[in-house]
Structure formats: structure tokens, C-alpha cells
Design a protein around this motif. Structure first.
Motif, PDB file in Angstrom:
ATOM      1  N   GLU A 104       0.822  -1.200   0.000  1.00 14.21           N
ATOM      2  CA  GLU A 104       0.000   0.000   0.000  1.00 14.21           C
ATOM      3  C   GLU A 104       0.858   1.252   0.000  1.00 14.21           C
ATOM      4  O   GLU A 104       2.055   1.199   0.260  1.00 14.21           O
ATOM      5  CB  GLU A 104      -0.906  -0.003   1.231  1.00 14.21           C
ATOM      6  CG  GLU A 104      -0.133  -0.265   2.520  1.00 14.21           C
ATOM      7  CD  GLU A 104      -0.295   0.784   3.589  1.00 14.21           C
ATOM      8  OE1 GLU A 104      -1.351   1.404   3.672  1.00 14.21           O
ATOM      9  OE2 GLU A 104       0.656   0.990   4.351  1.00 14.21           O
ATOM     10  N   CYS A 137      -2.644   6.983   0.548  1.00 13.16           N
ATOM     11  CA  CYS A 137      -3.714   6.668  -0.394  1.00 13.16           C
ATOM     12  C   CYS A 137      -4.999   6.348   0.381  1.00 13.16           C
ATOM     13  O   CYS A 137      -5.018   5.430   1.204  1.00 13.16           O
ATOM     14  CB  CYS A 137      -3.275   5.484  -1.258  1.00 13.16           C
ATOM     15  SG  CYS A 137      -4.583   4.680  -2.173  1.00 13.16           S
ATOM     16  N   CYS A 145      -6.193   2.787  -0.040  1.00 14.81           N
ATOM     17  CA  CYS A 145      -5.405   1.842   0.760  1.00 14.81           C
ATOM     18  C   CYS A 145      -5.834   1.891   2.224  1.00 14.81           C
ATOM     19  O   CYS A 145      -5.980   0.843   2.871  1.00 14.81           O
ATOM     20  CB  CYS A 145      -3.912   2.149   0.639  1.00 14.81           C
ATOM     21  SG  CYS A 145      -3.238   1.899  -1.015  1.00 14.81           S
ATOM     22  N   LYS A 153       1.802  -4.436   6.735  1.00 14.58           N
ATOM     23  CA  LYS A 153       1.843  -3.387   5.707  1.00 14.58           C
ATOM     24  C   LYS A 153       3.229  -3.263   5.076  1.00 14.58           C
ATOM     25  O   LYS A 153       4.232  -3.276   5.776  1.00 14.58           O
ATOM     26  CB  LYS A 153       1.447  -2.048   6.310  1.00 14.58           C
ATOM     27  CG  LYS A 153       0.054  -2.020   6.883  1.00 14.58           C
ATOM     28  CD  LYS A 153      -0.218  -0.679   7.541  1.00 14.58           C
ATOM     29  CE  LYS A 153      -1.496  -0.722   8.344  1.00 14.58           C
ATOM     30  NZ  LYS A 153      -1.671   0.501   9.133  1.00 14.58           N
ATOM     31  N   ARG A 200      -2.989  -0.319  -6.546  1.00 10.33           N
ATOM     32  CA  ARG A 200      -2.993  -0.644  -5.127  1.00 10.33           C
ATOM     33  C   ARG A 200      -4.390  -0.495  -4.540  1.00 10.33           C
ATOM     34  O   ARG A 200      -5.225   0.157  -5.155  1.00 10.33           O
ATOM     35  CB  ARG A 200      -1.985   0.248  -4.397  1.00 10.33           C
ATOM     36  CG  ARG A 200      -2.258   1.727  -4.572  1.00 10.33           C
ATOM     37  CD  ARG A 200      -1.130   2.578  -4.017  1.00 10.33           C
ATOM     38  NE  ARG A 200      -1.494   3.967  -4.137  1.00 10.33           N
ATOM     39  CZ  ARG A 200      -1.172   4.758  -5.141  1.00 10.33           C
ATOM     40  NH1 ARG A 200      -0.457   4.289  -6.123  1.00 10.33           N
ATOM     41  NH2 ARG A 200      -1.577   6.013  -5.154  1.00 10.33           N
ATOM     42  N   PRO A 201      -4.559  -1.136  -3.413  1.00  9.61           N
ATOM     43  CA  PRO A 201      -3.627  -2.000  -2.697  1.00  9.61           C
ATOM     44  C   PRO A 201      -3.622  -3.428  -3.254  1.00  9.61           C
ATOM     45  O   PRO A 201      -4.575  -3.861  -3.876  1.00  9.61           O
ATOM     46  CB  PRO A 201      -4.196  -2.008  -1.273  1.00  9.61           C
ATOM     47  CG  PRO A 201      -5.679  -1.832  -1.465  1.00  9.61           C
ATOM     48  CD  PRO A 201      -5.822  -0.936  -2.681  1.00  9.61           C
TER      49      PRO A 201
END
Length: 128
Positions: free
Chosen positions: A14, A18, A21, A37, A102-103
């Protein structure tokens, strides 16, 4: 290869700022997942990891590109991608984390790209 997981952990690639995310992380944590993460820009997945993730996802590699991102536009990939081999595309993705849609979430078996609540409910829901 892909990070090993226990049955309660997922790995997410991620970009922390964002909003999509952040929504995905919140959704996963609300379902009871421990979320490991990985900052996709600072530490993009390696060619080996991406090769494995793409294969597990069942998605065409085109779906892995963040086509709305600045890097994609700056590199003019809309015109260049069709002429690149699968290996060249994976190498490109691993060299620019911001090129990756993403994610990306995986439990070591399943892989999803992007965040849509209905897709997450289907793939990552903990309720039986």
C-alpha cells in the motif's frame, strides 16, 4: 517468494497516504485480520514476489498497472506496454512501486488488486 502468513494475517502492499489503501486496511482490520503493511513506493515487491502474486491473482498483468498514476503517464506506458514482454512488464512494476495498482492484498494463497468492498467481502470476509 511471498511472505509466509498465519491464518489470521494478510500482507498489503500500500501507499500510506492513499485513501483507498487506508479504506482497505480499515476493512481488513474490521474483519479481524492482522495486516502486515508494506510501503509500495519505498519497498516495491521484487520481480520474484510480483511473479508469484500475479500468477496467484489470476488477473491479466494489464490489471496490475496503475493506469491513472503520474508515473504511468510520464513513462507513456499506454503506448509502450503492448510491445513489452511479460518479464519486462514485471521488471517495470518492481522498479516503480507507484506503477502498481494498489492495494495488493495476499494471504499467501489468494491475491486481490485494488479495493472494492464487494470484492473484499467475497475474498476476505471472516464471517462464515
Amino acid at each position: 517468494m511471498t511472505t509466509t502468513h498465519d491464518k489470521n494475517t494478510v500482507t498489503i502492499y500500500e501507499y500510506p497516504t492513499c485513501s483507498t489503501c487506508r479504506s482497505a486496511v480499515k476493512w481488513l482490520e474490521n474483519e479481524g485480520w492482522t495486516v502486515n503493511k508494506h510501503h509500495i513506493k519505498e519497498h516495491p515487491p521484487t520481480v520474484e514476489v510480483l511473479t508469484d502474486l500475479i500468477a496467484r491473482s489470476g488477473l491479466d498483468i494489464k490489471k496490475w498497472f496503475n493506469t491513472s498514476g503520474d508515473v504511468y503517464k510520464e513513462l507513456q506506458l499506454k503506448d509502450k506496454l503492448p510491445h513489452l514482454s511479460q518479464e519486462e512488464k514485471i521488471k517495470l512494476l518492481s522498479s516503480h512501486g507507484m506503477l502498481i495498482k494498489r492495494p495488493v492484498v495476499t494471504d499467501g494463497e489468494r491475491v486481490t488488486v485494488g479495493f472494492k468492498p464487494e470484492q473484499y467481502a467475497e475474498n476476505w470476509s471472516r464471517s462464515v
